[in-house]
Design a protein around this motif. Structure first.
Motif, PDB file in Angstrom:
ATOM      1  N   ASN A   7       0.801  -1.218   0.000  1.00  0.00           N
ATOM      2  CA  ASN A   7       0.000   0.000   0.000  1.00  0.00           C
ATOM      3  C   ASN A   7       0.838   1.274   0.000  1.00  0.00           C
ATOM      4  OD1 ASN A   7      -2.653  -1.235   0.088  1.00  0.00           O
ATOM      5  ND2 ASN A   7      -2.028  -1.961   2.095  1.00  0.00           N
ATOM      6  N   GLY A   8       2.159   1.136  -0.046  1.00  0.00           N
ATOM      7  CA  GLY A   8       3.035   2.311  -0.079  1.00  0.00           C
ATOM      8  C   GLY A   8       2.981   3.140   1.188  1.00  0.00           C
ATOM      9  N   ILE A   9       2.910   2.484   2.355  1.00  0.00           N
ATOM     10  CA  ILE A   9       2.794   3.168   3.636  1.00  0.00           C
ATOM     11  C   ILE A   9       4.176   3.270   4.275  1.00  0.00           C
ATOM     12  CG2 ILE A   9       1.659   3.181   5.895  1.00  0.00           C
ATOM     13  CD1 ILE A   9      -0.292   3.304   3.503  1.00  0.00           C
ATOM     14  N   THR A  10       4.524   4.475   4.725  1.00  0.00           N
ATOM     15  CA  THR A  10       5.826   4.697   5.343  1.00  0.00           C
ATOM     16  C   THR A  10       5.762   4.563   6.859  1.00  0.00           C
ATOM     17  OG1 THR A  10       5.488   7.071   5.600  1.00  0.00           O
ATOM     18  CG2 THR A  10       6.463   6.320   3.508  1.00  0.00           C
ATOM     19  N   SER A  11       6.938   4.466   7.464  1.00  0.00           N
ATOM     20  CA  SER A  11       7.005   4.398   8.927  1.00  0.00           C
ATOM     21  C   SER A  11       6.474   5.677   9.554  1.00  0.00           C
ATOM     22  CB  SER A  11       8.441   4.125   9.383  1.00  0.00           C
ATOM     23  OG  SER A  11       9.322   5.124   8.899  1.00  0.00           O
ATOM     24  N   GLN A  12       6.656   6.807   8.892  1.00  0.00           N
ATOM     25  CA  GLN A  12       6.146   8.071   9.414  1.00  0.00           C
ATOM     26  C   GLN A  12       4.623   8.044   9.496  1.00  0.00           C
ATOM     27  OE1 GLN A  12       8.403   7.884   6.914  1.00  0.00           O
ATOM     28  NE2 GLN A  12      10.222   8.898   7.730  1.00  0.00           N
ATOM     29  N   THR A  13       3.984   7.455   8.494  1.00  0.00           N
ATOM     30  CA  THR A  13       2.523   7.341   8.504  1.00  0.00           C
ATOM     31  C   THR A  13       2.067   6.449   9.640  1.00  0.00           C
ATOM     32  OG1 THR A  13       2.427   7.673   6.115  1.00  0.00           O
ATOM     33  CG2 THR A  13       0.502   6.654   7.147  1.00  0.00           C
ATOM     34  N   VAL A  14       2.735   5.319   9.825  1.00  0.00           N
ATOM     35  CA  VAL A  14       2.378   4.412  10.919  1.00  0.00           C
ATOM     36  C   VAL A  14       2.599   5.105  12.261  1.00  0.00           C
ATOM     37  CG1 VAL A  14       2.885   2.200  12.042  1.00  0.00           C
ATOM     38  CG2 VAL A  14       2.833   2.344   9.545  1.00  0.00           C
ATOM     39  N   GLN A  15       3.705   5.811  12.420  1.00  0.00           N
ATOM     40  CA  GLN A  15       3.967   6.538  13.666  1.00  0.00           C
ATOM     41  C   GLN A  15       2.874   7.564  13.941  1.00  0.00           C
ATOM     42  OE1 GLN A  15       7.851   7.942  12.594  1.00  0.00           O
ATOM     43  NE2 GLN A  15       8.895   6.348  13.763  1.00  0.00           N
ATOM     44  N   ALA A  16       2.423   8.252  12.915  1.00  0.00           N
ATOM     45  CA  ALA A  16       1.374   9.255  13.088  1.00  0.00           C
ATOM     46  C   ALA A  16       0.061   8.606  13.520  1.00  0.00           C
ATOM     47  CB  ALA A  16       1.181  10.038  11.796  1.00  0.00           C
ATOM     48  N   VAL A  17      -0.259   7.467  12.928  1.00  0.00           N
ATOM     49  CA  VAL A  17      -1.485   6.762  13.287  1.00  0.00           C
ATOM     50  C   VAL A  17      -1.421   6.284  14.736  1.00  0.00           C
ATOM     51  CG1 VAL A  17      -2.817   4.667  12.791  1.00  0.00           C
ATOM     52  CG2 VAL A  17      -2.048   6.118  10.925  1.00  0.00           C
ATOM     53  N   VAL A  18      -0.260   5.794  15.143  1.00  0.00           N
ATOM     54  CA  VAL A  18      -0.085   5.346  16.522  1.00  0.00           C
ATOM     55  C   VAL A  18      -0.172   6.541  17.470  1.00  0.00           C
ATOM     56  CG1 VAL A  18       1.519   4.266  18.161  1.00  0.00           C
ATOM     57  CG2 VAL A  18       1.211   3.289  15.885  1.00  0.00           C
ATOM     58  N   ALA A  19       0.413   7.657  17.086  1.00  0.00           N
ATOM     59  CA  ALA A  19       0.340   8.863  17.915  1.00  0.00           C
ATOM     60  C   ALA A  19      -1.103   9.347  18.075  1.00  0.00           C
ATOM     61  CB  ALA A  19       1.199   9.970  17.309  1.00  0.00           C
ATOM     62  N   GLU A  20      -1.931   9.042  17.080  1.00  0.00           N
ATOM     63  CA  GLU A  20      -3.346   9.428  17.137  1.00  0.00           C
ATOM     64  C   GLU A  20      -4.191   8.438  17.932  1.00  0.00           C
ATOM     65  OE1 GLU A  20      -4.551   9.941  13.084  1.00  0.00           O
ATOM     66  OE2 GLU A  20      -3.267  11.698  12.820  1.00  0.00           O
ATOM     67  N   GLY A  21      -3.577   7.317  18.369  1.00  0.00           N
ATOM     68  CA  GLY A  21      -4.296   6.412  19.255  1.00  0.00           C
ATOM     69  C   GLY A  21      -4.373   4.955  18.867  1.00  0.00           C
ATOM     70  N   ALA A  22      -3.904   4.576  17.688  1.00  0.00           N
ATOM     71  CA  ALA A  22      -3.933   3.162  17.299  1.00  0.00           C
ATOM     72  C   ALA A  22      -2.972   2.382  18.192  1.00  0.00           C
ATOM     73  CB  ALA A  22      -3.540   2.998  15.839  1.00  0.00           C
ATOM     74  N   ARG A  23      -3.440   1.267  18.757  1.00  0.00           N
ATOM     75  CA  ARG A  23      -2.616   0.484  19.672  1.00  0.00           C
ATOM     76  C   ARG A  23      -2.432  -0.960  19.243  1.00  0.00           C
ATOM     77  NH1 ARG A  23      -1.029   4.599  20.555  1.00  0.00           N
ATOM     78  NH2 ARG A  23      -1.260   5.912  22.377  1.00  0.00           N
ATOM     79  N   THR A  24      -3.058  -1.350  18.123  1.00  0.00           N
ATOM     80  CA  THR A  24      -2.897  -2.718  17.608  1.00  0.00           C
ATOM     81  C   THR A  24      -2.627  -2.645  16.114  1.00  0.00           C
ATOM     82  OG1 THR A  24      -5.226  -3.043  17.045  1.00  0.00           O
ATOM     83  CG2 THR A  24      -4.567  -3.597  19.312  1.00  0.00           C
ATOM     84  N   SER A  25      -2.095  -3.734  15.578  1.00  0.00           N
ATOM     85  CA  SER A  25      -1.836  -3.763  14.139  1.00  0.00           C
ATOM     86  C   SER A  25      -3.145  -3.705  13.353  1.00  0.00           C
ATOM     87  CB  SER A  25      -1.003  -4.988  13.755  1.00  0.00           C
ATOM     88  OG  SER A  25      -1.628  -6.173  14.176  1.00  0.00           O
ATOM     89  N   ASN A  26      -4.221  -4.248  13.903  1.00  0.00           N
ATOM     90  CA  ASN A  26      -5.523  -4.151  13.232  1.00  0.00           C
ATOM     91  C   ASN A  26      -6.009  -2.707  13.173  1.00  0.00           C
ATOM     92  OD1 ASN A  26      -5.792  -6.878  12.648  1.00  0.00           O
ATOM     93  ND2 ASN A  26      -6.828  -7.327  14.575  1.00  0.00           N
ATOM     94  N   GLN A  27      -5.795  -1.953  14.243  1.00  0.00           N
ATOM     95  CA  GLN A  27      -6.187  -0.544  14.253  1.00  0.00           C
ATOM     96  C   GLN A  27      -5.351   0.257  13.262  1.00  0.00           C
ATOM     97  OE1 GLN A  27      -5.739   0.393  18.416  1.00  0.00           O
ATOM     98  NE2 GLN A  27      -7.846  -0.189  18.888  1.00  0.00           N
ATOM     99  N   VAL A  28      -4.068  -0.057  13.176  1.00  0.00           N
ATOM    100  CA  VAL A  28      -3.206   0.617  12.201  1.00  0.00           C
ATOM    101  C   VAL A  28      -3.671   0.292  10.791  1.00  0.00           C
ATOM    102  CG1 VAL A  28      -0.857   0.740  11.263  1.00  0.00           C
ATOM    103  CG2 VAL A  28      -1.205   0.796  13.732  1.00  0.00           C
ATOM    104  N   ALA A  29      -3.976  -0.979  10.529  1.00  0.00           N
ATOM    105  CA  ALA A  29      -4.444  -1.391   9.199  1.00  0.00           C
ATOM    106  C   ALA A  29      -5.737  -0.669   8.824  1.00  0.00           C
ATOM    107  CB  ALA A  29      -4.648  -2.898   9.151  1.00  0.00           C
ATOM    108  N   ALA A  30      -6.631  -0.533   9.782  1.00  0.00           N
ATOM    109  CA  ALA A  30      -7.897   0.153   9.516  1.00  0.00           C
ATOM    110  C   ALA A  30      -7.675   1.642   9.252  1.00  0.00           C
ATOM    111  CB  ALA A  30      -8.848  -0.034  10.691  1.00  0.00           C
ATOM    112  N   ALA A  31      -6.707   2.233   9.939  1.00  0.00           N
ATOM    113  CA  ALA A  31      -6.485   3.673   9.829  1.00  0.00           C
ATOM    114  C   ALA A  31      -5.710   4.077   8.574  1.00  0.00           C
ATOM    115  CB  ALA A  31      -5.752   4.182  11.067  1.00  0.00           C
ATOM    116  N   CYS A  32      -4.704   3.282   8.205  1.00  0.00           N
ATOM    117  CA  CYS A  32      -3.869   3.725   7.081  1.00  0.00           C
ATOM    118  C   CYS A  32      -3.610   2.652   6.025  1.00  0.00           C
ATOM    119  CB  CYS A  32      -2.538   4.276   7.585  1.00  0.00           C
ATOM    120  SG  CYS A  32      -1.407   3.044   8.252  1.00  0.00           S
TER     121      CYS A  32
END
Length: 66
Positions: A7-32
């Motif tokens: 999906n062309g997702i960078t570590s910065q995008t994942v970090q931002a999603v986690v900073a916004e509250g995602a705490r599981t890999s499923n939440q990260v997948a849903a967000a980005c």
């Protein structure tokens, strides 16, 4: 650095999603989208979650007054 090549997702995008509250890999997948398709990047996503969670907890810990 690219974390999710599907999906062309960078570590910065994942970090931002986690900073916004995602705490599981499923939440990260849903967000980005990272880890949603082939899931090869799930371990990397989980590692980013772990590092970011420690960073957030450390930032929330009050510093003792001298």
């Amino acid at each position: 650095m690219y974390v999710c090549l599907c999906n062309g997702i960078t570590s910065q995008t994942v970090q931002a999603v986690v900073a916004e509250g995602a705490r599981t890999s499923n939440q990260v997948a849903a967000a980005c989208g990272a880890g949603r398709d082939c899931a090869r990047c799930r371990r990397t996503v989980q590692a980013i979650i772990a590092v970011e969670s420690v960073t957030v907890r450390a930032a929330d810990t009050p510093t003792p007054l001298a």
